[in-house]
Design an enzyme around this catalytic site. Structure first.
Site, PDB file in Angstrom:
ATOM      1  N   GLU A  68       0.796  -1.236   0.090  1.00 36.43           N
ATOM      2  CA  GLU A  68      -0.033   0.121   0.010  1.00 36.43           C
ATOM      3  C   GLU A  68       0.984   1.170  -0.001  1.00 36.43           C
ATOM      4  O   GLU A  68       1.552   1.514   0.964  1.00 36.43           O
ATOM      5  CB  GLU A  68      -0.768  -0.186   1.160  1.00 36.43           C
ATOM      6  CG  GLU A  68      -1.705  -1.393   1.115  1.00 36.43           C
ATOM      7  CD  GLU A  68      -3.136  -1.067   1.857  1.00 36.43           C
ATOM      8  OE1 GLU A  68      -3.933  -1.987   1.663  1.00 36.43           O
ATOM      9  OE2 GLU A  68      -3.150  -0.237   2.515  1.00 36.43           O
TER      10      GLU A  68
ATOM     11  N   CYS B  83      -1.900   9.304   2.905  1.00 35.34           N
ATOM     12  CA  CYS B  83      -1.801   8.805   1.763  1.00 35.34           C
ATOM     13  C   CYS B  83      -2.944   9.128   0.582  1.00 35.34           C
ATOM     14  O   CYS B  83      -2.506   9.190  -0.594  1.00 35.34           O
ATOM     15  CB  CYS B  83      -1.814   7.349   1.645  1.00 35.34           C
ATOM     16  SG  CYS B  83      -3.245   6.431   2.454  1.00 35.34           S
TER      17      CYS B  83
HETATM   18  P1  NAD Z   1       8.727   4.771   4.246  1.00 33.37           P
HETATM   19  O1  NAD Z   1       8.715   3.770   3.018  1.00 33.37           O
HETATM   20  O2  NAD Z   1       9.744   5.494   4.314  1.00 33.37           O
HETATM   21  O3  NAD Z   1       8.609   3.518   5.605  1.00 33.37           O
HETATM   22  C1  NAD Z   1       7.855   2.543   5.605  1.00 33.37           C
HETATM   23  C2  NAD Z   1       8.243   1.427   6.454  1.00 33.37           C
HETATM   24  O4  NAD Z   1       9.314   0.583   5.766  1.00 33.37           O
HETATM   25  C3  NAD Z   1       8.910   1.947   7.815  1.00 33.37           C
HETATM   26  O5  NAD Z   1       8.510   1.050   8.652  1.00 33.37           O
HETATM   27  C4  NAD Z   1      10.216   1.679   7.362  1.00 33.37           C
HETATM   28  O6  NAD Z   1      11.143   1.474   8.645  1.00 33.37           O
HETATM   29  C5  NAD Z   1      10.548   0.468   6.632  1.00 33.37           C
HETATM   30  N1  NAD Z   1      11.646   0.431   5.598  1.00 33.37           N
HETATM   31  C6  NAD Z   1      12.400   1.466   5.229  1.00 33.37           C
HETATM   32  N2  NAD Z   1      13.134   0.872   4.372  1.00 33.37           N
HETATM   33  C7  NAD Z   1      12.921  -0.545   4.368  1.00 33.37           C
HETATM   34  C8  NAD Z   1      13.711  -1.838   3.758  1.00 33.37           C
HETATM   35  N3  NAD Z   1      14.625  -1.337   2.926  1.00 33.37           N
HETATM   36  N4  NAD Z   1      13.280  -2.835   3.845  1.00 33.37           N
HETATM   37  C9  NAD Z   1      12.228  -2.984   4.840  1.00 33.37           C
HETATM   38  N5  NAD Z   1      11.819  -1.937   5.380  1.00 33.37           N
HETATM   39  C10 NAD Z   1      12.209  -0.871   5.139  1.00 33.37           C
HETATM   40  O7  NAD Z   1       7.330   5.354   4.270  1.00 33.37           O
HETATM   41  P2  NAD Z   1       6.730   6.286   5.317  1.00 33.37           P
HETATM   42  O8  NAD Z   1       7.566   7.542   5.326  1.00 33.37           O
HETATM   43  O9  NAD Z   1       6.721   5.599   6.778  1.00 33.37           O
HETATM   44  O10 NAD Z   1       5.273   6.344   4.888  1.00 33.37           O
HETATM   45  C11 NAD Z   1       4.919   7.604   3.868  1.00 33.37           C
HETATM   46  C12 NAD Z   1       4.479   6.809   2.757  1.00 33.37           C
HETATM   47  O11 NAD Z   1       3.370   5.857   2.919  1.00 33.37           O
HETATM   48  C13 NAD Z   1       3.675   7.842   1.718  1.00 33.37           C
HETATM   49  O12 NAD Z   1       4.286   7.476   0.420  1.00 33.37           O
HETATM   50  C14 NAD Z   1       2.192   7.510   2.206  1.00 33.37           C
HETATM   51  O13 NAD Z   1       1.333   8.001   0.849  1.00 33.37           O
HETATM   52  C15 NAD Z   1       2.527   6.135   2.269  1.00 33.37           C
HETATM   53  N6  NAD Z   1       1.112   5.494   2.940  1.00 33.37           N
HETATM   54  C16 NAD Z   1       0.355   4.794   1.951  1.00 33.37           C
HETATM   55  C17 NAD Z   1      -1.017   4.283   2.784  1.00 33.37           C
HETATM   56  C18 NAD Z   1      -1.783   3.324   1.758  1.00 33.37           C
HETATM   57  O14 NAD Z   1      -2.794   3.059   2.272  1.00 33.37           O
HETATM   58  N7  NAD Z   1      -1.563   3.368   0.331  1.00 33.37           N
HETATM   59  C19 NAD Z   1      -1.316   4.695   3.881  1.00 33.37           C
HETATM   60  C20 NAD Z   1      -0.121   5.271   4.622  1.00 33.37           C
HETATM   61  C21 NAD Z   1       0.981   5.843   3.972  1.00 33.37           C
END
Ligand code: NAD
Length: 455
Positions: free
Chosen positions: A227, A261
């Site tokens: 997501e 999001c």
């Molecule tokens: P992010 O991608 O920076 O981090 C998400 C998660 O991934 C965190 O827990 C992080 O520690 C982990 N992570 C980072 N690198 C990783 C790797 N290499 N391997 C495994 N895990 C890793 O995103 P964020 O800043 O936490 O969230 C914001 C983003 O999420 C925005 O783009 C937003 O639109 C999206 N979002 C989407 C939805 C949806 O329902 N579609 C809902 C909420 C947020």
């Protein structure tokens, strides 16, 4: 140790011990061992645990809301909204789980009966985002637990304390410690989780991380749901009420400090009512209180990740350089902490980063359009496809347009809305798979096909 800082003040809140590769491996093994006994419980016992968890949220709502606000900068009234909204989601899952996973008799030719049962996936890993840690966390955690899975939950490093509250409340409600397991840390902890023997990986976060995770999981052949982000458009038709649409869309663009999001990220307005719309939009945004997230009157709080300030600055500079009209904001607010002035541009176009890339902050562009055809072409001119909306008095015309928009959720006269009864999914770079609705319960199960022939 992971340092938890308040993004509104830059103050250190707490240091929390992080998981390393060895502890992640040990916890994953313990979850695998514990899952069969959890799945073997009568469904009602798992429901009872989730209902006690719900009661825990109700009892501690003020503490949970203030922790959430302190660690990610969400205005306190919106933290309370998130927790209150979670109660309705839990109720939906609890009410629907039995019917969603009941055995289905689908055929009987007199000698052979055909049946579908729904088996738990097993050990589900959940790597989660910080912007709505209770919503996006529990969209996975609650139905996964109800359907008999063990869950390894890695909250975002920017919502760790909320993730640990979820764990504490679930354990107090009777979910065994090895069945719901929080993992503390950032990307390294997430990467360590990917290396474990898991049966499914659910991820909520950015497109860039989602792609890295899909690459890392490519040879693993386990269920993968992503997501991801959005660049959600909304179109105000010539027959809309410009004031009503402006107030609704200003809220959709600025709620959660623009860090949803499904925040409204692009606005197209018919030229006949463009100027009046912009006037109401600006008045609404300028009426929003910006500042201390702990103040109940604050509507726009802190930017959670300091790095995002650079993204917002770059989008603003690019829009200005390409001829957009800055109507308000366009700059950082003084520290300490990460604060950005609510920012509105008109005269924007699709050459600008502001209208192409996710902003994830209180920054929005308004583009004038000639009519439905141009608006539809512009709405679909983007790699994301999470939500899209149309404001109009004409339901039939709006539905014709919305049927042609590439988005998982479409809105008529509303925006930035999520319902537990409806599936939540994205097209294109917004991801694959879904949560919520009855499909979002079944997604935590494996349908098993039974061919039963009488001897
Ligand atoms: P992010 O991608 O920076 O981090 C998400 C998660 O991934 C965190 O827990 C992080 O520690 C982990 N992570 C980072 N690198 C990783 C790797 N290499 N391997 C495994 N895990 C890793 O995103 P964020 O800043 O936490 O969230 C914001 C983003 O999420 C925005 O783009 C937003 O639109 C999206 N979002 C989407 C939805 C949806 O329902 N579609 C809902 C909420 C947020």
């Amino acid at each position: 140790m992971l340092e938890i800082r308040n993004p509104a003040t830059a103050e250190l809140i707490q240091r929390v011990a992080q998981d390393d590769a060895a502890s992640v491996t040990a916890k994953a093994a313990a979850a695998r061992a514990a899952q069969p006994a959890w799945a073997a419980l009568p469904l009602q016992q798992r429901i009872d645990c989730i209902q006690r968890f719900r009661q825990g949220i109700v009892s501690e709502l003020d503490t949970l809301a203030s922790t959430l606000t302190r660690e990610m900068g969400k205005p306190i009234s919106q933290s309370r909204n998130e927790l209150n909204g979670l109660l309705g989601r839990i109720d939906f899952f609890v009410e629907q789980v039995a019917a969603s996973v009941a055995d289905e008799d689908v055929g009987d030719d007199g000698s052979t009966r055909e049946r579908i049962s729904h088996q738990p996936l097993g050990v589900v890993a959940n790597i989660s985002a910080w912007n709505y840690p209770y919503f996006v966390g529990c969209n996975v955690i609650v139905p996964a637990l109800l359907t008999g899975n063990a869950v390894l939950h890695k909250p975002s490093e920017h919502a760790t304390l909320s993730g640990l509250h979820i764990a504490r409340l679930l354990h107090a409600a009777g979910v065994p410690a090895d069945v719901f397991v929080p993992l503390v840390g950032a990307g390294d902890t997430g990467r360590a989780l990917l290396a474990q023997r898991i049966d499914a990986l659910f991820f909520t976060g950015s497109h860039a991380t989602g792609v890295r995770i899909a690459e890392a999981m490519a040879t693993r052949l386990v269920k993968l749901q992503l997501e991801l982000g959005g660049k959600d458009p909304s179109y105000v038709r010539a027959d809309a009420d410009p004031k009503v649409a402006a107030e609704s869309l200003a809220d959709g663009a600025m709620y959660n400090t623009g860090q949803s999001c499904c925040s409204v990220e692009r606005i197209y307005v018919h030229r006949d009512l463009h100027d009046g719309f912009v006037e109401h939009f600006l008045a609404t945004v300028q009426g929003m209180k910006v500042g201390d997230p702990m103040d109940t009157a604050t509507y726009i709080g802190a930017i959670t990740r300091a790095e995002q300030l650079d993204v917002l600055d770059a989008q603003v500079a690019d829009a200005k350089a390409k001829g957009a009209t800055l109507l308000t904001g366009g700059h950082r607010l003084g520290g300490p902490g990460n604060h950005y002035a609510p920012t509105v541009f008109s005269n924007v176009n699709h050459d600008m980063l502001l209208m192409r890339e996710e902003s994830f902050g209180p920054v929005i562009g308004i583009q004038k359009v000639s009519g439905d055809d141009e608006a539809l072409a512009l709405m679909n001119d983007n790699r994301y496809g999470l939500t899209a909306g149309v404001y109009s008095r004409d339901e039939a015309a709006s539905r014709r347009l919305l049927a042609q928009v590439d988005a998982g959720s479409v809105y008529w006269n509303c925006c930035d809305r999520v319902s537990p009864r409806l599936p939540w999914s994205g097209h294109g770079d917004s991801g694959v798979g879904l949560t919520l609705s009855r499909y979002g319960i079944q997604t935590f199960t494996r349908p098993k096909a039974w061919h039963l022939r009488k001897p």
